[in-house]
Motif scaffolding. Sequence first.
Motif, PDB file in Angstrom:
ATOM      1  N   ILE A   1     -37.008   4.857 -44.797  1.00 23.34           N
ATOM      2  CA  ILE A   1     -37.684   5.922 -44.067  1.00 23.34           C
ATOM      3  C   ILE A   1     -37.522   5.661 -42.575  1.00 23.34           C
ATOM      4  CG2 ILE A   1     -39.807   7.249 -43.855  1.00 23.34           C
ATOM      5  CD1 ILE A   1     -40.930   5.768 -46.213  1.00 23.34           C
ATOM      6  N   ALA A   2     -37.141   6.669 -41.841  1.00 26.43           N
ATOM      7  CA  ALA A   2     -37.030   6.487 -40.395  1.00 26.43           C
ATOM      8  C   ALA A   2     -37.672   7.678 -39.712  1.00 26.43           C
ATOM      9  CB  ALA A   2     -35.581   6.356 -39.973  1.00 26.43           C
ATOM     10  N   MET A   3     -38.019   7.493 -38.451  1.00 25.42           N
ATOM     11  CA  MET A   3     -38.750   8.558 -37.771  1.00 25.42           C
ATOM     12  C   MET A   3     -38.140   8.880 -36.415  1.00 25.42           C
ATOM     13  SD  MET A   3     -42.808   8.618 -37.124  1.00 25.42           S
ATOM     14  CE  MET A   3     -43.643  10.072 -37.697  1.00 25.42           C
ATOM     15  N   VAL A   4     -38.078  10.177 -36.150  1.00 29.38           N
ATOM     16  CA  VAL A   4     -37.709  10.609 -34.802  1.00 29.38           C
ATOM     17  C   VAL A   4     -39.007  11.015 -34.125  1.00 29.38           C
ATOM     18  CG1 VAL A   4     -36.442  12.290 -33.436  1.00 29.38           C
ATOM     19  CG2 VAL A   4     -35.462  11.422 -35.564  1.00 29.38           C
ATOM     20  N   PHE A   5     -39.306  10.401 -33.003  1.00 31.29           N
ATOM     21  CA  PHE A   5     -40.616  10.607 -32.396  1.00 31.29           C
ATOM     22  C   PHE A   5     -40.675  11.864 -31.543  1.00 31.29           C
ATOM     23  CE2 PHE A   5     -43.218   6.954 -33.445  1.00 31.29           C
ATOM     24  CZ  PHE A   5     -42.271   6.187 -34.102  1.00 31.29           C
ATOM     25  N   GLN A   6     -41.939  12.265 -31.334  1.00 34.97           N
ATOM     26  CA  GLN A   6     -42.213  13.538 -30.662  1.00 34.97           C
ATOM     27  C   GLN A   6     -41.673  13.588 -29.238  1.00 34.97           C
ATOM     28  OE1 GLN A   6     -46.176  14.663 -31.379  1.00 34.97           O
ATOM     29  NE2 GLN A   6     -46.141  16.463 -30.093  1.00 34.97           N
TER      30      GLN A   6
ATOM     31  N   PRO B   1     -31.171   6.057 -43.496  1.00 37.94           N
ATOM     32  CA  PRO B   1     -32.383   6.195 -44.305  1.00 37.94           C
ATOM     33  C   PRO B   1     -32.234   7.338 -45.307  1.00 37.94           C
ATOM     34  CG  PRO B   1     -32.693   7.238 -42.189  1.00 37.94           C
ATOM     35  CD  PRO B   1     -31.357   6.566 -42.124  1.00 37.94           C
ATOM     36  N   ARG B   2     -33.075   7.304 -46.342  1.00 36.48           N
ATOM     37  CA  ARG B   2     -33.025   8.402 -47.317  1.00 36.48           C
ATOM     38  C   ARG B   2     -34.032   9.481 -46.951  1.00 36.48           C
ATOM     39  NH1 ARG B   2     -34.093   5.231 -52.482  1.00 36.48           N
ATOM     40  NH2 ARG B   2     -33.696   7.173 -53.616  1.00 36.48           N
ATOM     41  N   LEU B   3     -34.985   9.104 -46.137  1.00 42.76           N
ATOM     42  CA  LEU B   3     -35.991  10.083 -45.721  1.00 42.76           C
ATOM     43  C   LEU B   3     -36.140  10.023 -44.207  1.00 42.76           C
ATOM     44  CD1 LEU B   3     -38.398  12.019 -46.045  1.00 42.76           C
ATOM     45  CD2 LEU B   3     -39.808  10.058 -46.640  1.00 42.76           C
ATOM     46  N   LEU B   4     -35.979  11.161 -43.577  1.00 43.34           N
ATOM     47  CA  LEU B   4     -36.121  11.196 -42.122  1.00 43.34           C
ATOM     48  C   LEU B   4     -37.357  12.007 -41.758  1.00 43.34           C
ATOM     49  CD1 LEU B   4     -34.736  10.442 -39.416  1.00 43.34           C
ATOM     50  CD2 LEU B   4     -33.773  12.742 -39.418  1.00 43.34           C
ATOM     51  N   MET B   5     -38.236  11.398 -40.972  1.00 45.56           N
ATOM     52  CA  MET B   5     -39.403  12.126 -40.498  1.00 45.56           C
ATOM     53  C   MET B   5     -39.113  12.549 -39.066  1.00 45.56           C
ATOM     54  SD  MET B   5     -41.696  11.115 -42.986  1.00 45.56           S
ATOM     55  CE  MET B   5     -43.300  10.991 -42.329  1.00 45.56           C
ATOM     56  N   ALA B   6     -39.022  13.849 -38.860  1.00 46.56           N
ATOM     57  CA  ALA B   6     -38.735  14.326 -37.509  1.00 46.56           C
ATOM     58  C   ALA B   6     -39.994  14.982 -36.962  1.00 46.56           C
ATOM     59  CB  ALA B   6     -37.577  15.304 -37.531  1.00 46.56           C
ATOM     60  N   ASP B   7     -40.685  14.290 -36.064  1.00 46.87           N
ATOM     61  CA  ASP B   7     -41.960  14.788 -35.538  1.00 46.87           C
ATOM     62  C   ASP B   7     -41.700  15.593 -34.277  1.00 46.87           C
ATOM     63  OD1 ASP B   7     -44.504  15.292 -34.752  1.00 46.87           O
ATOM     64  OD2 ASP B   7     -45.093  13.193 -34.452  1.00 46.87           O
ATOM     65  N   GLU B   8     -41.734  16.890 -34.430  1.00 43.53           N
ATOM     66  CA  GLU B   8     -41.434  17.777 -33.303  1.00 43.53           C
ATOM     67  C   GLU B   8     -40.272  17.216 -32.481  1.00 43.53           C
ATOM     68  OE1 GLU B   8     -44.490  19.898 -31.449  1.00 43.53           O
ATOM     69  OE2 GLU B   8     -46.097  18.936 -32.588  1.00 43.53           O
ATOM     70  N   PRO B   9     -39.098  17.153 -33.079  1.00 44.80           N
ATOM     71  CA  PRO B   9     -38.004  16.462 -32.405  1.00 44.80           C
ATOM     72  C   PRO B   9     -37.519  17.199 -31.170  1.00 44.80           C
ATOM     73  CG  PRO B   9     -37.200  17.534 -34.371  1.00 44.80           C
ATOM     74  CD  PRO B   9     -38.679  17.711 -34.375  1.00 44.80           C
ATOM     75  N   THR B  10     -38.051  18.364 -30.918  1.00 41.44           N
ATOM     76  CA  THR B  10     -37.506  19.134 -29.794  1.00 41.44           C
ATOM     77  C   THR B  10     -38.551  19.504 -28.766  1.00 41.44           C
ATOM     78  OG1 THR B  10     -37.782  21.156 -31.082  1.00 41.44           O
ATOM     79  CG2 THR B  10     -35.630  20.103 -31.143  1.00 41.44           C
ATOM     80  N   THR B  11     -39.723  18.901 -28.841  1.00 41.76           N
ATOM     81  CA  THR B  11     -40.730  19.221 -27.832  1.00 41.76           C
ATOM     82  C   THR B  11     -40.221  18.818 -26.458  1.00 41.76           C
ATOM     83  OG1 THR B  11     -42.241  18.370 -29.464  1.00 41.76           O
ATOM     84  CG2 THR B  11     -43.195  19.099 -27.396  1.00 41.76           C
ATOM     85  N   GLY B  12     -40.460  19.641 -25.495  1.00 37.55           N
ATOM     86  CA  GLY B  12     -40.107  19.273 -24.132  1.00 37.55           C
ATOM     87  C   GLY B  12     -38.652  19.508 -23.779  1.00 37.55           C
TER      88      GLY B  12
END
Lengths: 315, 303, 340
Positions: free
Chosen positions: C94-99, C175-186
């Motif tokens: 699991i990986a995350m792209v932060f806001q 990763p098999r699961l990507l969490m994209a938390d508002e990857p385009t804010t700003g």
Amino acid sequence: MARYIAKRLVLLIIIIIFVSIATFFLVHLLPGNPATTILGPNSTPQNVATVNKQLGLNKPLWQQYFIWIGHVFQGNLGQSFTTHQTTTSIIAQSFPIDLELIIFSQIIAFAIAFPMAMAAAKRPNRLFDQASNSTTFAMLALPPFVIAPVLVLIFAVHLHVFPGPASYVPITQDFWSNIHTMLLPSIVLALGSIVVYFRLLRNDLISTLQEDFITMARSKGLTDRRIMWRHALRPSSISLLASAGVTIGSLIAGTFIVELLLQMPGLGYQLISSVNQDDYTVVQGITLFVAVAIVLINFIFDFLFTIVDPRIARE
Amino acid sequence: MSSVITDDLAEIKEEVAADAAADRTTKKKLGVFFWVCASFIVIVALLATFASLLPLPNPNLGNYSSVQNGGPSWSHLLGTDDLYRDILSRLIYGARVSLVVGFGGALIGLVLGGVPAMISAYRRGRVDTVLNTTSYVFLAFPAIVAVIAIVSFWGHTLWKITLIIGIFAAPLIFRVVRASTLSYATRDFVLAAKALGASDTRILTREILPNIMPTVVSFGLIAVATIIVLEGSLAFLGLSVQPPTPSWGNMLNEGSSLLTGAKGQTNPWLVIFPATAMFLLLFCLNVVADKLRAYFDVTEIKL
Amino acid sequence: MSGRRLLEVEDLNVTFATSRGDLRAVQGVSLTLDQGKTLGIVGESGSGKTVLSRAIMGLLPRASTTQTGSVRYDGTEILNAPNADLRKLWSTHIAMVFQDPMTSLNPVQRIGHQITEPLRIHLDVSKSEAKETALSLLMQVGIPSPVERYDAYPGQLSGGMRQRVMIAIALACAPRLLMADEPTTGLDVTVQAQILDLLGQLQHDRDMAMILVTHDLGVVATRTDEIIVMYAGNVVERAPTNVLFKSMAMPYTEALLESMPRIANPSHTRLTAIEGRPPDLLHPPTGCPFAPRCPYAQDKCRSEKPPLLEATPGHSYACWFPLTAGDRRPDPEPSQTVTA
Ligand SMILES: Nc1ncnc2c1ncn2[C@@H]1O[C@H](COP(=O)(O)OP(=O)(O)OP(=O)(O)O)[C@@H](O)[C@H]1O
Ligand code: SF4
Ligand SMILES: [Mg+2]
């Protein structure tokens, strides 16, 4: 970056010129005729002539300054009128002691303050954090001239753990005895540094650890240890480096005090004995040396800044 | 027309005051600890000021009928030193030096550094740039070295030491006051006052000064503590007021030189009591400054 | 291949212990996600999207939060799992792209180092291999002249570039699961579209599951398989994307749709178009949390909280008077005045 360094370099040169002028004019604070006051009881006409020549005291002030600074550039800081040693050789003999004290104490301080700050910042406001926070706050009120005699009283006089005053052994003579004699004064100096480093680093670490990029680093699957050392420490070291200017000042004051207390023939000890013997040329020479050394150290720290945090040079 | 602005101004002022008051009543208290420490400082100051009215033996004259280097006893509460002098008396008279140099030096620093800082930060422009750079230059090397050098050439009298330390405290105070004045100089209420045609002096004293006061006071106390440390170090090195006049620093110096003396010559009390006195005074100053800063919400100023 | 159940969240609750009391940021959220699929989480600012996604990943600070319910990744329970176990999943599973790309990269480390770090740590690759992978990742996320950027500091890159770097970091260990938390804010509108397209492309190439968090229904409309609508910590509507847009049931979802950003109001400005403010999570109202702002609210709404019920297979919502029940739906109350 290059521009930033260039700007700092210009400031450095201005400061050094300023320091040299100030040091030069110290002699004119002496009441009466500088040459005779400088020489005091040693004022034979011959000596007076030497001083007058050294300082060019019969010429206009600005010329006097340039003559003096010319000598300084040739490594000639005058000589003692009591021992007839040159100031340069006095400095060369005593400076290593200060250097050793400073390096030794800073190693101790870093080795203690860093892990302590990291442990405290890891769990803010918990027991360890609160305990170390209040202890260091109290220690802010224990400058070297207060804590040093007390530690000597306890550890040297009563417990005999460390040697007392006047037991300095040069490092060239016996390495381990030298370390043994250096330990107590280094601890005294380290205590002051630990307090400053701990408090600055802890505060900065706590705010850094709340940054998004730390959560990001965690999400990469890094260990807490690695996050602390590799990700949090560097961005949190800015205040620490910025404080170097102030720290070095209290460190110098501290070395003077422990040297006098333990009668170690370092720069501070020499400076104070020269003052007591009215050996003004030596006082002037040591002052110039110490002031320039400190200014240079500050400059180096400024430079380190830009390496530690690339954001600074860009601003 | 001007009444609109005055109304606005009054309103803004009220809001600011109300906010501040709300903040203070909701959570903030100075706490018992603050008052204990503040009282300690006041008591020391009172003792030092009225020392000559107290039933104390002469601090500079030994009483040869009492014990040399004697420990605490009923006749000498804190014992005697190697010259048969009463340590308590010397401690109380010695406080004068620390307090005079500490508060006097800080006051000189405030006048020399603080006042130009306010004007300079308010007016900006070239003078500000020059003063600002000068303060950097001054801060680049530590006061202690300069003070040692000057004092050893110029002399050790109390007023000279106070003056020199005050001068070297000025650049630091300049930076603090300048930074906090800058943060108010462009606020609405200052601009409004300006629009009303208030004179610069009036704006500086009536609008800006009251706002930077908390910073000045809490930082000023830190400056007092720092200066006391500086004087103490000087005294320990034998470069402050000269014996027999007592100061805590030179008492510590005397005590230290006796530490390793021959049997019967050592006197640990001459280290312990001045060290404790110094610690308590500095600690209380730090506590008072720290609590005030928290109380008035003064953010730590990065220099 | 596709269709395997990757993530299963059941009745997840997250409560923060704050100085002013307990703050229930996520309340009873359930969701599932299959391999290769995309789930959209939509809601206003403060609705709990970030808290939910961080809770799923296990990134919330343990000391001040209570998390109950269940989060299963690939069949294994990971809620409140020890950090040491989670670290084995992070990056590689699991990986995350932060806001916020401006604050989520370490300002004092070079880009290259930040990308190779997870590779070196998790995949046991050599320095040069890691650099090669990093350069190819930079290329994949569309960074021009990756060799130069490799040695740059985040401060030397624009927001869009930084966000691409973040995506490269997140994707580094495949990763098999990507969490994209508002990857385009700003980011500005054109860059937003580019980044979202890029994410879609990469997801497709890697058969990766993705949770796409946003406050913009328009963003998820074309890029997700299922959508969850959040309001004040609750899931208020959940449906496959096509179903949701065909038969929207929650007045809140409708309001979100109506407040969709237009050119004059680009989506990086925080959503303010719905009148009123979300409820205080420290003191949530007793009835439907949306009631104070809902144009269809009745007395029942204010007294009783509507449960999240499955109306048709796959479509659930929490509303007493859904939009779909045309005839049962009362007339909107006379226009509400804006209160400051
Ligand atoms: N560490 C925390 N402690 C206390 N409350 C928190 C914490 N983190 C988030 N919250 C609260 O939880 C609620 C949900 O926040 P969250 O960040 O999940 O919103 P969001 O939907 O991601 O909004 P945005 O679109 O602004 O990112 C907010 O009311 C927030 O104040
Ligand atoms: S339950 Fe009532 S208040 Fe809540 S969304 Fe439905 S209609 Fe509106
Ligand atoms: Mg969020």
